[in-house]
Design a protein around this motif. Structure first.
Motif, PDB file in Angstrom:
ATOM      1  N   CYS A   1       0.854  -1.191   0.000  1.00  0.00           N
ATOM      2  CA  CYS A   1       0.000   0.000   0.000  1.00  0.00           C
ATOM      3  C   CYS A   1       0.893   1.246   0.000  1.00  0.00           C
ATOM      4  O   CYS A   1       1.715   1.417   0.898  1.00  0.00           O
ATOM      5  CB  CYS A   1      -0.920   0.018   1.217  1.00  0.00           C
ATOM      6  SG  CYS A   1      -1.939  -1.470   1.378  1.00  0.00           S
ATOM      7  N   CYS A   2       0.737   2.101  -0.995  1.00  0.00           N
ATOM      8  CA  CYS A   2       1.586   3.289  -1.115  1.00  0.00           C
ATOM      9  C   CYS A   2       1.143   4.381  -0.144  1.00  0.00           C
ATOM     10  O   CYS A   2      -0.023   4.462   0.228  1.00  0.00           O
ATOM     11  CB  CYS A   2       1.562   3.815  -2.551  1.00  0.00           C
ATOM     12  SG  CYS A   2       2.232   2.607  -3.732  1.00  0.00           S
TER      13      CYS A   2
ATOM     14  N   TYR B   1       7.530  -5.197  -4.626  1.00  0.00           N
ATOM     15  CA  TYR B   1       7.900  -3.929  -5.259  1.00  0.00           C
ATOM     16  C   TYR B   1       7.846  -2.796  -4.233  1.00  0.00           C
ATOM     17  O   TYR B   1       7.217  -2.923  -3.168  1.00  0.00           O
ATOM     18  CB  TYR B   1       6.965  -3.616  -6.432  1.00  0.00           C
ATOM     19  CG  TYR B   1       7.293  -4.409  -7.682  1.00  0.00           C
ATOM     20  CD1 TYR B   1       7.938  -3.816  -8.759  1.00  0.00           C
ATOM     21  CD2 TYR B   1       6.972  -5.770  -7.772  1.00  0.00           C
ATOM     22  CE1 TYR B   1       8.251  -4.538  -9.906  1.00  0.00           C
ATOM     23  CE2 TYR B   1       7.288  -6.506  -8.895  1.00  0.00           C
ATOM     24  CZ  TYR B   1       7.919  -5.888  -9.967  1.00  0.00           C
ATOM     25  OH  TYR B   1       8.231  -6.606 -11.090  1.00  0.00           O
ATOM     26  N   ILE B   2       8.498  -1.677  -4.556  1.00  0.00           N
ATOM     27  CA  ILE B   2       8.528  -0.499  -3.697  1.00  0.00           C
ATOM     28  C   ILE B   2       7.809   0.636  -4.413  1.00  0.00           C
ATOM     29  O   ILE B   2       7.988   0.854  -5.613  1.00  0.00           O
ATOM     30  CB  ILE B   2       9.983  -0.088  -3.368  1.00  0.00           C
ATOM     31  CG1 ILE B   2      10.691  -1.228  -2.619  1.00  0.00           C
ATOM     32  CG2 ILE B   2      10.028   1.194  -2.567  1.00  0.00           C
ATOM     33  CD1 ILE B   2      12.178  -0.991  -2.431  1.00  0.00           C
ATOM     34  N   CYS B   3       6.978   1.384  -3.667  1.00  0.00           N
ATOM     35  CA  CYS B   3       6.257   2.519  -4.238  1.00  0.00           C
ATOM     36  C   CYS B   3       7.225   3.693  -4.435  1.00  0.00           C
ATOM     37  O   CYS B   3       7.873   4.139  -3.483  1.00  0.00           O
ATOM     38  CB  CYS B   3       5.125   2.964  -3.318  1.00  0.00           C
ATOM     39  SG  CYS B   3       3.863   1.714  -3.020  1.00  0.00           S
ATOM     40  N   ASN B   4       7.319   4.186  -5.624  1.00  0.00           N
ATOM     41  CA  ASN B   4       8.073   5.408  -5.922  1.00  0.00           C
ATOM     42  C   ASN B   4       7.035   6.505  -6.131  1.00  0.00           C
ATOM     43  O   ASN B   4       6.526   6.709  -7.238  1.00  0.00           O
ATOM     44  CB  ASN B   4       8.946   5.228  -7.174  1.00  0.00           C
ATOM     45  CG  ASN B   4       9.870   6.406  -7.407  1.00  0.00           C
ATOM     46  OD1 ASN B   4       9.545   7.539  -7.063  1.00  0.00           O
ATOM     47  ND2 ASN B   4      11.036   6.139  -8.012  1.00  0.00           N
TER      48      ASN B   4
ATOM     49  N   GLN C   1       7.720   9.309  -8.740  1.00  0.00           N
ATOM     50  CA  GLN C   1       7.594   8.931 -10.153  1.00  0.00           C
ATOM     51  C   GLN C   1       6.237   8.309 -10.489  1.00  0.00           C
ATOM     52  O   GLN C   1       5.889   8.165 -11.658  1.00  0.00           O
ATOM     53  CB  GLN C   1       8.704   7.925 -10.524  1.00  0.00           C
ATOM     54  CG  GLN C   1      10.120   8.456 -10.331  1.00  0.00           C
ATOM     55  CD  GLN C   1      10.433   9.592 -11.292  1.00  0.00           C
ATOM     56  OE1 GLN C   1       9.972   9.588 -12.436  1.00  0.00           O
ATOM     57  NE2 GLN C   1      11.205  10.565 -10.822  1.00  0.00           N
ATOM     58  N   GLY C   2       5.479   7.933  -9.461  1.00  0.00           N
ATOM     59  CA  GLY C   2       4.203   7.263  -9.707  1.00  0.00           C
ATOM     60  C   GLY C   2       4.389   5.885 -10.280  1.00  0.00           C
ATOM     61  O   GLY C   2       3.646   5.458 -11.173  1.00  0.00           O
TER      62      GLY C   2
ATOM     63  N   TRP D   1       2.142   2.026 -11.151  1.00  0.00           N
ATOM     64  CA  TRP D   1       1.390   1.629  -9.955  1.00  0.00           C
ATOM     65  C   TRP D   1      -0.086   1.552 -10.268  1.00  0.00           C
ATOM     66  O   TRP D   1      -0.544   2.016 -11.314  1.00  0.00           O
ATOM     67  CB  TRP D   1       1.696   2.533  -8.756  1.00  0.00           C
ATOM     68  CG  TRP D   1       1.387   4.005  -8.884  1.00  0.00           C
ATOM     69  CD1 TRP D   1       0.777   4.657  -9.898  1.00  0.00           C
ATOM     70  CD2 TRP D   1       1.722   5.001  -7.918  1.00  0.00           C
ATOM     71  NE1 TRP D   1       0.684   5.981  -9.649  1.00  0.00           N
ATOM     72  CE2 TRP D   1       1.260   6.239  -8.432  1.00  0.00           C
ATOM     73  CE3 TRP D   1       2.360   4.991  -6.678  1.00  0.00           C
ATOM     74  CZ2 TRP D   1       1.422   7.440  -7.742  1.00  0.00           C
ATOM     75  CZ3 TRP D   1       2.519   6.176  -5.993  1.00  0.00           C
ATOM     76  CH2 TRP D   1       2.063   7.391  -6.515  1.00  0.00           C
ATOM     77  N   GLU D   2      -0.849   0.927  -9.361  1.00  0.00           N
ATOM     78  CA  GLU D   2      -2.271   0.713  -9.563  1.00  0.00           C
ATOM     79  C   GLU D   2      -3.092   1.605  -8.627  1.00  0.00           C
ATOM     80  O   GLU D   2      -2.655   1.946  -7.529  1.00  0.00           O
ATOM     81  CB  GLU D   2      -2.648  -0.756  -9.290  1.00  0.00           C
ATOM     82  CG  GLU D   2      -2.136  -1.719 -10.342  1.00  0.00           C
ATOM     83  CD  GLU D   2      -2.925  -1.624 -11.640  1.00  0.00           C
ATOM     84  OE1 GLU D   2      -4.088  -1.146 -11.595  1.00  0.00           O
ATOM     85  OE2 GLU D   2      -2.394  -2.029 -12.688  1.00  0.00           O
TER      86      GLU D   2
END
Length: 785
Positions: free
Chosen positions: A135-136, A147-150, A153-154, A165-166
């Motif tokens: 969860c971002c 994965y890692i939320c950036n 950069q979205g 990302w979703e």
């Protein structure tokens, strides 16, 4: 070597140990399912039923079944295999298969299977379209697991990999199904049964269509009979331990508003007009209201008024009676001690200060740091500040301070009359006390009627009004006299009502404080609840930051009976130089007590002046009475009464014998659970705690509940039945997928799977049904040594 022979052999079927991954049994057609370890069998109706045995034999009567390898004897109602005979089992109706969903924390929202719950910026739950997703922090997007939320950069990154990302979708609310208890104000979880408790409230038995036992505390599975004397459930030769009911949850009734806006029904019910024109509540959602204006049927059924039934094709069910709709006040969660409360749907947890806090989850887990908590089924990871459940990890929650509550008593002023819990004491025209059937009610000036809290009595119209709302007023019933024999004041000549405490008055006579185990204030007029301190200067009761008004004592009533209960002695304390009763140079008892030797040889304190010390080394009687050790009473005539209950355990820091992390008992005592679930103190070292959860016996003796006495242990042992195993990783491992609790032994059972014997290092009997203690052998239905 002495041989121990089994007395009273009990033949009991065993249950399979749970596997780590519970999978339901899908019945043919894929529209119905049975629990893991069951077998699908057709019922007489043509529907699928569930036989509670794996690989079972379905009997031709379409109602019963037998274990694998057995033959159904429909003429005898048994299962046979050679010389072995067992009673057959009754099938339950199979459950329809529902689409599984991911339940979000709090239990009010859900996401589709294969997605992940993530908080949105609004605070509501959203659904990320990946299982176990990340969860971002922008509360809008999410990434796949690993994965890692950036956020800048979205994107979602994993090393050199980059993915878009979703966006999360809003989670759907959950329609919680529940079993609505009669009266429509309480509910139990799906698959349980409503049973009345001793308090009159509803409790929940953890079986569908269960049998409610007459002790108002326990219950048995469908088809079994309660054996109250033994504390078991029996079905022919089968014996199982009985289950304890949980308190049913109050229903939030604001959701179903009846037409007109003046009446309401509980969630999960339906408003139906009564013959009077008022609204009634049918205990089904979207129910069918029958034309007789009294009954109703479940959704999809048709009312057959001539037969008094509900029909749906070939199916016929009895119809239900509606209850009168009424306003319901939202009840709170009352914390132990009865002085603090938390909102509905939360859990009381102790804070570091010793006060109560509120965790924002139902049946939550209270963390050992006394500040945080986790949802039910999760484990507190204090080092990480998280809540874990297998591979799942959630942030933990912070508790809020619980609000103090006004303790409502059912004791009317004067202490000689009482009203049921949830009612109000109101004076009658005769001057006696009456009971109004509402909590915190308004007593009308005609001394006959009353109104609900917040309403005004309109004596001229005979109604209760609140703005534009008008309700009929209620008639009071006569209050019941209080049976005051339970609390005997020191000296044995005065008594106070049950649930109160004897306190000396300024006159030297005894008074009654309207709280159990109360604190008697030094002004000899007032008192405070247990755990509070009297602030005589302010006229209040304090406990840390909490402040409550103190209470005035009533004069105790003289005792007319010639019988009193005997008392359990408490351990004498080390001499401190205060004015007290001296036992010897090192020990003393409080003023008004008598020194008596305990069975351990230590000094004990009998809470009576010049008392008689009983020969059992445990109890004592008032001056002038005789100890009847065989009956467990004090008598001054031929009429005895039972012995007294154990005292509650002390809070942490006031004793030496540790019950749990927050409760202790004095030195020389033993911690025993009470019927309330709280810890009690038995005034004997290493005592035997009796199964009635009220009494105890000396070490190396057994409790004889039927006779109310303690018997010496002998070498006779009964063999033990393997009980249902718990799904607990890391305890006793049977194989790679089956486990038993600590202190159990894995034993193979008739079905070929694992069962759990509730004894450590036990001997598994060859009949694959029973087991014996370590060192004993299974011989012809006996445990021999």
């Amino acid at each position: 070597m002495k041989t121990a022979v089994l007395a009273g052999v009990l033949l009991v079927l065993v249950h399979a140990a749970y596997s780590q991954e519970v999978k339901n049994v899908i019945c043919p057609g894929s529209a119905s399912q049975c629990p893991d370890g069951n077998t699908c069998c057709k019922l007489a109706s043509g529907e699928w039923g569930c036989c509670p045995i794996p690989n079972a034999v379905c009997c031709s009567d379409h109602t019963h079944c037998c274990p694998n390898g057995y033959t159904c004897d429909t003429s005898q109602g048994t299962c046979t295999k050679g010389d072995m005979t067992l009673p057959w089992e009754t099938k339950n109706v199979a459950q329809p298969i529902k689409v599984e969903a991911v339940i979000c924390p709090g239990g009010t929202s859900q996401c589709p299977t294969g997605t992940t719950c993530c908080k949105l910026a609004s605070g509501a739950w959203g659904c990320c379209p990946f299982p176990r997703a990340v969860c971002c922090s922008d509360h809008t997007h999410c990434c796949q697991r690993g994965y890692i939320c950036n956020v800048a950069q979205g994107t979602c990154t994993k090393g050199a990999l980059t993915l878009p990302w979703e966006t999360k979708n809003v989670a759907r609310p959950i329609e919680v199904e529940a079993v609505i208890c009669p009266g429509g104000t309480s509910q139990c979880p799906t698959g349980t049964t409503c049973c009345k408790l001793a308090s009159g409230a509803w409790g929940c038995c953890p079986f569908p269509r269960a049998v409610c036992c007459s002790d108002h505390t326990h219950c048995c599975q469908r088809g079994y009979i309660c054996n109250v004397a033994q504390g078991t459930c029996t079905k022919g030769a089968l014996t199982l331990p009985w289950e304890t009911k949980n308190v049913a949850r109050p229903i939030e009734v604001e959701a179903v508003i009846c037409p007109g806006g003046t009446s309401q029904c509980p969630t999960g019910t339906t408003c139906c007009k009564l013959a009077s024109g008022a609204w009634g509540c049918c205990p089904f959602p979207k129910a069918v209201c029958c034309s007789d204006h009294t009954h109703c049927c479940q959704n999809g059924y048709i009312c057959n008024v001539a037969q008094g039934t509900c029909t749906k094709g070939a199916l016929t069910l009895p119809w239900e009676t509606k209850n009168v709709a009424r306003p319901i006040e939202v009840e709170a969660v009352i914390c132990p001690g009865g002085t603090s409360q938390c909102p509905t749907g939360t859990t009381c947890c102790k804070l570091a200060s010793g006060a109560w806090g509120c965790c924002p989850f139902p049946r939550a887990v209270c963390c050992s740091d006394h500040t945080h908590c986790c949802q039910n089924g999760y484990i507190c990871n204090v080092a990480q500040g998280t809540c874990t459940k297998g591979a799942l990890t959630l942030p933990w929650e912070t508790k809020n301070v619980a609000r103090p509550i006004e303790v409502e008593a059912v004791i009317c002023p004067g202490g000689t009359s009482q009203c049921p819990t949830g009612t109000t004491c109101c004076k009658l025209a005769s001057g006696a006390w009456g009971c109004c059937p509402f909590p915190k009610a308004v007593c009308c000036s005609d001394h006959t009627h009353c109104c609900q809290r917040g309403y005004i009595c309109n004596v001229a119209q005979g109604t209760c009004t609140k703005g534009a709302l008008t309700l009929p007023w209620a008639s009071k019933s006569v209050a019941r006299p209080i049976e005051v024999e339970a609390v005997i004041c020191p000296g044995g000549t005065s008594q106070c009502p049950t649930g109160t405490t004897c306190c000396k008055l300024a006159s030297g006579a005894w008074g009654c404080c309207p709280f159990p185990k109360a604190v008697c204030c030094s002004d000899h007029t007032h008192c405070c609840q247990n755990g509070y301190i009297c602030n005589v200067a302010q006229g209040t009761c304090t406990k840390g930051a909490l402040t409550l008004p103190w209470e005035t004592k009533n004069v105790a009533q003289p005792i007319k009976a010639e019988i009193v209960p005997w008392s359990s002695k408490t351990l004498a304390f080390t001499t401190t130089g205060v004015d007290s009763v001296v036992c010897d140079s090192s020990y003393q008892c409080p003023d008004g007590n008598t020194c008596c030797k305990l069975a351990s040889g230590q000094w004990g304190c009998c809470p009576q002046v010049k008392a008689v010390c009983c020969s059992d080394g445990i109890h004592c009687c008032p001056n002038g009475y005789t100890c009847d050790v065989s009956a467990g009473t004090c008598s001054k005539s031929s009429a005895p009464i039972p012995w007294v209950l154990k005292n509650l355990a002390l809070p942490d820091g006031f004793g030496d014998v540790q019950c749990d992390s927050t409760h202790q008992c004095p030195t020389g005592n033993t911690c025993c659970k009470l019927a309330s679930g709280q810890w009690g103190c038995c005034p004997l070292p290493k005592a035997t705690c009796c199964s009635d959860q009220q009494h105890c016996c000396p070490q190396d003796t057994t409790c004889d509940i039927s006779e109310g006495k303690c018997n010496k242990k002998d070498e006779v042992l009964t063999w033990t039945t393997e009980s249902l195993a718990l799904l607990t990783l890391g305890n006793i491992k049977c194989d790679d997928t089956h486990y038993c609790p600590e202190g159990n032994t894995c034993c193979k059972i008739l079905t070929g799977t694992w069962g759990c014997c509730p004894l450590p290092k036990a001997s598994c009997c060859a009949d694959m049904l029973h087991c014996c203690p370590n060192g004993y052998n299974c011989v012809s239905g006996q445990c021999q040594k």
